[in-house]
Write a protein that holds these residues in place. Structure first.
Motif, PDB file in Angstrom:
ATOM      1  N   ALA A  61       0.145 -14.009   0.609  1.00  0.00           N
ATOM      2  CA  ALA A  61      -0.172 -13.763   2.017  1.00  0.00           C
ATOM      3  C   ALA A  61       0.673 -12.621   2.572  1.00  0.00           C
ATOM      4  O   ALA A  61       0.177 -11.787   3.349  1.00  0.00           O
ATOM      5  CB  ALA A  61       0.048 -15.036   2.836  1.00  0.00           C
ATOM      6  N   LEU A  62       1.934 -12.556   2.179  1.00  0.00           N
ATOM      7  CA  LEU A  62       2.799 -11.459   2.633  1.00  0.00           C
ATOM      8  C   LEU A  62       2.247 -10.110   2.176  1.00  0.00           C
ATOM      9  O   LEU A  62       2.241  -9.143   2.936  1.00  0.00           O
ATOM     10  CB  LEU A  62       4.231 -11.659   2.135  1.00  0.00           C
ATOM     11  N   ALA A  63       1.771 -10.040   0.936  1.00  0.00           N
ATOM     12  CA  ALA A  63       1.196  -8.791   0.420  1.00  0.00           C
ATOM     13  C   ALA A  63      -0.051  -8.401   1.209  1.00  0.00           C
ATOM     14  O   ALA A  63      -0.246  -7.233   1.554  1.00  0.00           O
ATOM     15  CB  ALA A  63       0.868  -8.942  -1.069  1.00  0.00           C
ATOM     16  N   ARG A  64      -0.900  -9.379   1.519  1.00  0.00           N
ATOM     17  CA  ARG A  64      -2.102  -9.102   2.309  1.00  0.00           C
ATOM     18  C   ARG A  64      -1.722  -8.608   3.701  1.00  0.00           C
ATOM     19  O   ARG A  64      -2.297  -7.633   4.200  1.00  0.00           O
ATOM     20  CB  ARG A  64      -2.963 -10.370   2.424  1.00  0.00           C
ATOM     21  N   LEU A  65      -0.724  -9.234   4.320  1.00  0.00           N
ATOM     22  CA  LEU A  65      -0.305  -8.818   5.664  1.00  0.00           C
ATOM     23  C   LEU A  65       0.334  -7.427   5.649  1.00  0.00           C
ATOM     24  O   LEU A  65       0.189  -6.671   6.614  1.00  0.00           O
ATOM     25  CB  LEU A  65       0.642  -9.843   6.280  1.00  0.00           C
ATOM     26  N   ALA A  66       1.017  -7.081   4.560  1.00  0.00           N
ATOM     27  CA  ALA A  66       1.579  -5.732   4.443  1.00  0.00           C
ATOM     28  C   ALA A  66       0.465  -4.691   4.508  1.00  0.00           C
ATOM     29  O   ALA A  66       0.604  -3.648   5.159  1.00  0.00           O
ATOM     30  CB  ALA A  66       2.368  -5.597   3.144  1.00  0.00           C
ATOM     31  N   ASP A  67      -0.667  -4.976   3.866  1.00  0.00           N
ATOM     32  CA  ASP A  67      -1.815  -4.065   3.918  1.00  0.00           C
ATOM     33  C   ASP A  67      -2.398  -3.981   5.327  1.00  0.00           C
ATOM     34  O   ASP A  67      -2.818  -2.910   5.771  1.00  0.00           O
ATOM     35  CB  ASP A  67      -2.890  -4.498   2.925  1.00  0.00           C
ATOM     36  N   VAL A  83       5.374   3.009  10.248  1.00  0.00           N
ATOM     37  CA  VAL A  83       4.459   2.195   9.450  1.00  0.00           C
ATOM     38  C   VAL A  83       5.204   1.574   8.266  1.00  0.00           C
ATOM     39  O   VAL A  83       5.091   0.366   8.006  1.00  0.00           O
ATOM     40  CB  VAL A  83       3.250   3.016   8.969  1.00  0.00           C
ATOM     41  N   ASP A  84       5.974   2.398   7.561  1.00  0.00           N
ATOM     42  CA  ASP A  84       6.712   1.910   6.396  1.00  0.00           C
ATOM     43  C   ASP A  84       7.713   0.819   6.779  1.00  0.00           C
ATOM     44  O   ASP A  84       7.866  -0.177   6.061  1.00  0.00           O
ATOM     45  CB  ASP A  84       7.447   3.053   5.697  1.00  0.00           C
ATOM     46  N   LYS A  85       8.388   0.998   7.908  1.00  0.00           N
ATOM     47  CA  LYS A  85       9.362   0.002   8.360  1.00  0.00           C
ATOM     48  C   LYS A  85       8.664  -1.318   8.691  1.00  0.00           C
ATOM     49  O   LYS A  85       9.129  -2.391   8.317  1.00  0.00           O
ATOM     50  CB  LYS A  85      10.140   0.513   9.567  1.00  0.00           C
ATOM     51  N   GLY A  86       7.530  -1.249   9.381  1.00  0.00           N
ATOM     52  CA  GLY A  86       6.780  -2.460   9.692  1.00  0.00           C
ATOM     53  C   GLY A  86       6.253  -3.136   8.441  1.00  0.00           C
ATOM     54  O   GLY A  86       6.295  -4.360   8.304  1.00  0.00           O
ATOM     55  N   ARG A  87       5.761  -2.339   7.511  1.00  0.00           N
ATOM     56  CA  ARG A  87       5.208  -2.872   6.264  1.00  0.00           C
ATOM     57  C   ARG A  87       6.290  -3.540   5.419  1.00  0.00           C
ATOM     58  O   ARG A  87       6.037  -4.573   4.785  1.00  0.00           O
ATOM     59  CB  ARG A  87       4.537  -1.751   5.481  1.00  0.00           C
ATOM     60  N   ALA A  88       7.483  -2.968   5.414  1.00  0.00           N
ATOM     61  CA  ALA A  88       8.573  -3.486   4.583  1.00  0.00           C
ATOM     62  C   ALA A  88       8.900  -4.943   4.911  1.00  0.00           C
ATOM     63  O   ALA A  88       9.312  -5.704   4.029  1.00  0.00           O
ATOM     64  CB  ALA A  88       9.814  -2.625   4.744  1.00  0.00           C
ATOM     65  N   TYR A  90       6.962  -7.248   5.291  1.00  0.00           N
ATOM     66  CA  TYR A  90       6.027  -8.114   4.566  1.00  0.00           C
ATOM     67  C   TYR A  90       6.046  -7.826   3.069  1.00  0.00           C
ATOM     68  O   TYR A  90       5.808  -8.709   2.263  1.00  0.00           O
ATOM     69  CB  TYR A  90       4.613  -7.949   5.147  1.00  0.00           C
ATOM     70  N   ASP A  91       6.356  -6.594   2.694  1.00  0.00           N
ATOM     71  CA  ASP A  91       6.426  -6.211   1.284  1.00  0.00           C
ATOM     72  C   ASP A  91       7.643  -6.787   0.572  1.00  0.00           C
ATOM     73  O   ASP A  91       7.589  -7.059  -0.621  1.00  0.00           O
ATOM     74  CB  ASP A  91       6.505  -4.681   1.152  1.00  0.00           C
ATOM     75  N   GLN A  92       8.758  -6.922   1.290  1.00  0.00           N
ATOM     76  CA  GLN A  92      10.019  -7.234   0.632  1.00  0.00           C
ATOM     77  C   GLN A  92      10.261  -8.716   0.397  1.00  0.00           C
ATOM     78  O   GLN A  92      11.112  -9.070  -0.393  1.00  0.00           O
ATOM     79  CB  GLN A  92      11.186  -6.679   1.464  1.00  0.00           C
ATOM     80  N   GLY A  93       9.569  -9.578   1.076  1.00  0.00           N
ATOM     81  CA  GLY A  93       9.904 -10.991   1.005  1.00  0.00           C
ATOM     82  C   GLY A  93       9.039 -11.783   0.063  1.00  0.00           C
ATOM     83  O   GLY A  93       8.003 -11.339  -0.409  1.00  0.00           O
ATOM     84  N   GLY A  94       9.476 -12.996  -0.183  1.00  0.00           N
ATOM     85  CA  GLY A  94       8.718 -13.936  -0.991  1.00  0.00           C
ATOM     86  C   GLY A  94       8.281 -15.145  -0.195  1.00  0.00           C
ATOM     87  O   GLY A  94       7.375 -15.867  -0.591  1.00  0.00           O
TER      88      GLY A  94
END
Length: 192
Positions: A61-67, A83-88, A90-94
């Motif tokens: 779900a985190l990966a989907r939200l990063a997109d 954009v990168d800061k907001g995406r991070a 969701y990209d960085q967590g488990g």
């Protein structure tokens, strides 16, 4: 005479969030997370409205939200760094828990008090995770304030919004202590 809990007071006086980007697997499973959510739900709640709820985000779900963050940032015309800061987030967590503020109609409890209660839930969850030995961090960022993201990513209704995103995982690094407020400069004592 009060019955002190010195261990709890010491924990609160020395607690320190762990940067989300330093959190690693293993992440808490459902059995480990449920007591933390239970502790957070014991937050002061004037009127017993429960003006909040939880959405637990696991890695897929985190990966989907990063997109979704990526697409929303582009649609909003944000620069790539934003954009990168907001995406991070969701990209960085488990694993992350989104605390959702749910405004409820009440003649007695103003909306602002419901907002305060949702914020208190975020802090209670953060502290519960830290007290349980996990690393944890409370984040928000521009996606948490973007109504389009709230609708598309989490299907939030108009009376709901993101109060905070609490990342929880295994501590990967101990952050250095940071300066704390000078208590004399922020405290006023009134005795009359």
């Amino acid at each position: 005479m009060p019955d002190p809990n010195p261990d709890a007071l010491s924990f609160l006086q020395t607690r320190r969030s762990r940067p989300a980007k330093t959190l690693r697997a293993p992440w808490p499973d459902r059995a480990a997370l449920e007591p933390l959510l239970t502790a957070a739900a014991r937050t002061p709640d004037h009127g017993k409205l429960e003006p909040w709820r939880f959405i637990v985000l696991e890695q897929p779900a985190l990966a989907r939200l990063a997109d979704v963050v990526q697409a929303r940032g582009k649609a909003l015309g944000l620069d790539q760094e934003q954009v990168d800061k907001g995406r991070a987030q969701y990209d960085q967590g488990g694993l992350a828990v989104v605390v959702i503020e749910v405004q409820k109609p009440s003649e007695k409890i103003p909306p602002l008090e419901q907002t305060y209660s949702a914020g208190a839930v975020c802090l209670a969850l953060l502290n519960a995770a830290l007290a349980a030995g996990w690393g944890a961090n409370w984040l928000s960022g521009w996606p948490a304030h973007d109504r389009g993201f709230m609708r598309e990513a989490l299907d939030l209704k108009d009376h709901e919004r993101i109060a905070g995103l609490i990342h929880i995982g295994t501590e990967g690094a101990v952050p250095p202590e940071r300066p704390r407020p000078d208590m004399d400069s922020i405290t006023t004592w009134l005795s009359a």
